[in-house]
Design a protein around this motif. Structure first.
Motif, short mmCIF file in Angstrom:
data_model
loop_
_atom_site.label_atom_id
_atom_site.label_comp_id
_atom_site.label_asym_id
_atom_site.label_seq_id
_atom_site.Cartn_x
_atom_site.Cartn_y
_atom_site.Cartn_z
N MET A 112 16.81 -2.95 2.62
CA MET A 112 17.01 -4.25 2.01
C MET A 112 15.88 -5.20 2.37
N HIS A 113 15.43 -5.14 3.63
CA HIS A 113 14.32 -5.99 4.06
C HIS A 113 13.03 -5.60 3.34
N VAL A 114 12.83 -4.30 3.16
CA VAL A 114 11.64 -3.83 2.41
C VAL A 114 11.67 -4.37 1.00
N SER A 115 12.84 -4.34 0.37
CA SER A 115 12.97 -4.84 -1.00
C SER A 115 12.61 -6.31 -1.08
N ARG A 116 13.10 -7.12 -0.09
CA ARG A 116 12.81 -8.55 -0.11
C ARG A 116 11.31 -8.81 0.12
N THR B 286 0.83 -1.21 0.00
CA THR B 286 0.00 0.00 0.00
C THR B 286 0.86 1.25 0.00
N LEU B 287 1.88 1.28 0.86
CA LEU B 287 2.77 2.45 0.90
C LEU B 287 3.53 2.64 -0.41
N ARG B 288 3.87 1.51 -1.07
CA ARG B 288 4.69 1.63 -2.28
C ARG B 288 3.87 2.03 -3.49
N PHE B 289 2.72 1.39 -3.68
CA PHE B 289 1.97 1.60 -4.92
C PHE B 289 0.79 2.56 -4.79
N TYR B 290 0.31 2.80 -3.58
CA TYR B 290 -0.76 3.78 -3.38
C TYR B 290 -0.23 5.06 -2.74
N SER C 186 13.18 3.53 0.86
CA SER C 186 13.79 4.14 2.05
C SER C 186 12.72 4.74 2.95
N GLN C 187 11.74 5.44 2.38
CA GLN C 187 10.67 6.05 3.17
C GLN C 187 9.82 4.96 3.84
N ILE C 188 9.58 3.87 3.11
CA ILE C 188 8.81 2.76 3.68
C ILE C 188 9.58 2.14 4.86
N ALA C 189 10.90 1.98 4.68
CA ALA C 189 11.73 1.40 5.75
C ALA C 189 11.64 2.25 7.01
N ASP C 190 11.67 3.56 6.86
CA ASP C 190 11.56 4.45 8.02
C ASP C 190 10.22 4.29 8.72
N GLN C 191 9.15 4.15 7.95
CA GLN C 191 7.81 4.05 8.55
C GLN C 191 7.59 2.69 9.22
N VAL C 192 8.07 1.64 8.59
CA VAL C 192 7.83 0.30 9.13
C VAL C 192 8.84 -0.06 10.21
#
Length: 278
Positions: free
Chosen positions: A257-261, A236-240, A246-252
């Motif tokens: 790297m973990h976000v990418s996987r 949701t954060l990536r496509f919506y 990097s921004q998703i990693a900060d929020q989660v």
């Protein structure tokens, strides 16, 4: 209930206003009258070589009648030459089928035949949009009924009046009136605005490519439900939300790297769920 409006361009089924004796020029004369030619033609055996010549002479002798009837229907949107050609076809049919022994004069027999051929031409060739023959014939019946009822009622007839007169339902009358709209077409270049800058074609909708995605959207809901809560949030954060990894990693609270996987794994799951459905 509103009064019935009938399109003005019609070919009435009513008989000609004038009788057979006034339907055309005087009977053509030659070495023998046109009527005598038809009598000789009927008496000549089919195998006689003279028959073809007699037939041609009889058709030629009565051509003025066909031309006269064709001109009576000119000015209704069809070229006069086409109407004359159609009337000539009707004349040929009348000559070929005429039997003097029945006691009917040829003009009285030929006139309905020729007019019938002209009406079939209007019915089959002049409609802008093809509609079933039933509706074409119903349209003519409604036109005749409208004229008759206007005279007898002293007003424009309503749909219910015409339905009773023709012995059909009101729905059938409305269907016939709607079918009559197909007789003439309106150009898409017709101006519809006061200043003439907007044309009829401008009001037509275009192709909606979102329809191509409708089935995918329906299948996407159940597929997303197969993901765990964190995978759903990352997608949701990536496509919506249009956030970067990097921004998703900060929020989660995990590494980029973990976000990418997680994104790669979630997309693989979705692909596996959607492919059998599409």
């Amino acid at each position: 209930m509103t009064a019935v409006t009938i399109p003005s361009t019609t070919v009435s089924d009513a008989p000609p206003a004038t009788g057979p004796t006034a339907a055309g020029p005087a009977e053509p004369l030659g070495a023998e009258t046109a009527a005598e030619l038809l009598i000789r033609l009927a008496a000549t055996p089919s195998g006689d070589r003279r028959r073809a010549r007699l037939r041609d002479r009889a058709i030629e002798a009565w051509l003025p009648l066909a031309r006269h009837l064709a001109h009576r229907y000119s000015g209704r949107g069809e070229p006069t030459d086409d109407l004359i050609q159609t009337a000539t076809v009707g004349l040929i049919k009348a000559v070929d089928k005429f039997d003097p022994e029945r006691g009917v004069d040829f003009a009285g027999y030929a006139i309905p035949t020729i007019i019938g051929e002209i009406k079939r031409h209007f019915r089959d060739r002049t409609w802008s949009v093809r509609v079933p023959r039933r509706l074409q014939e119903l349209r003519l019946a409604i036109t005749e009924a409208n004229s008759t009822l206007t005279h007898t009622l002293g007003r424009s007839p309503q749909v219910s009046d015409i339905a009773v007169h023709l012995g059909v339902t009101e729905e059938e009358v409305l269907e016939g009136l709607e079918g009559a709209r197909a007789y003439n077409a309106t150009s898409l270049s017709t101006p519809i605005s006061a200043d003439g800058t907007t044309e009829l074609g401008d009001t037509l909708g275009g192709e909606d490519h979102e329809f191509e995605l409708a089935e995918t959207r329906v299948a996407l809901g159940p597929a997303l439900a197969m993901l765990d809560e964190r995978e759903q949030k990352i997608l949701t954060l990536r496509f919506y939300g249009n956030l970067t990894q990097s921004q998703i990693a900060d929020q989660v609270g995990i590494s980029q790297m973990h976000v990418s996987r997680l994104l790669a794994r979630a997309l693989t799951k979705l692909r596996g769920e959607l492919e059998p459905m599409l």
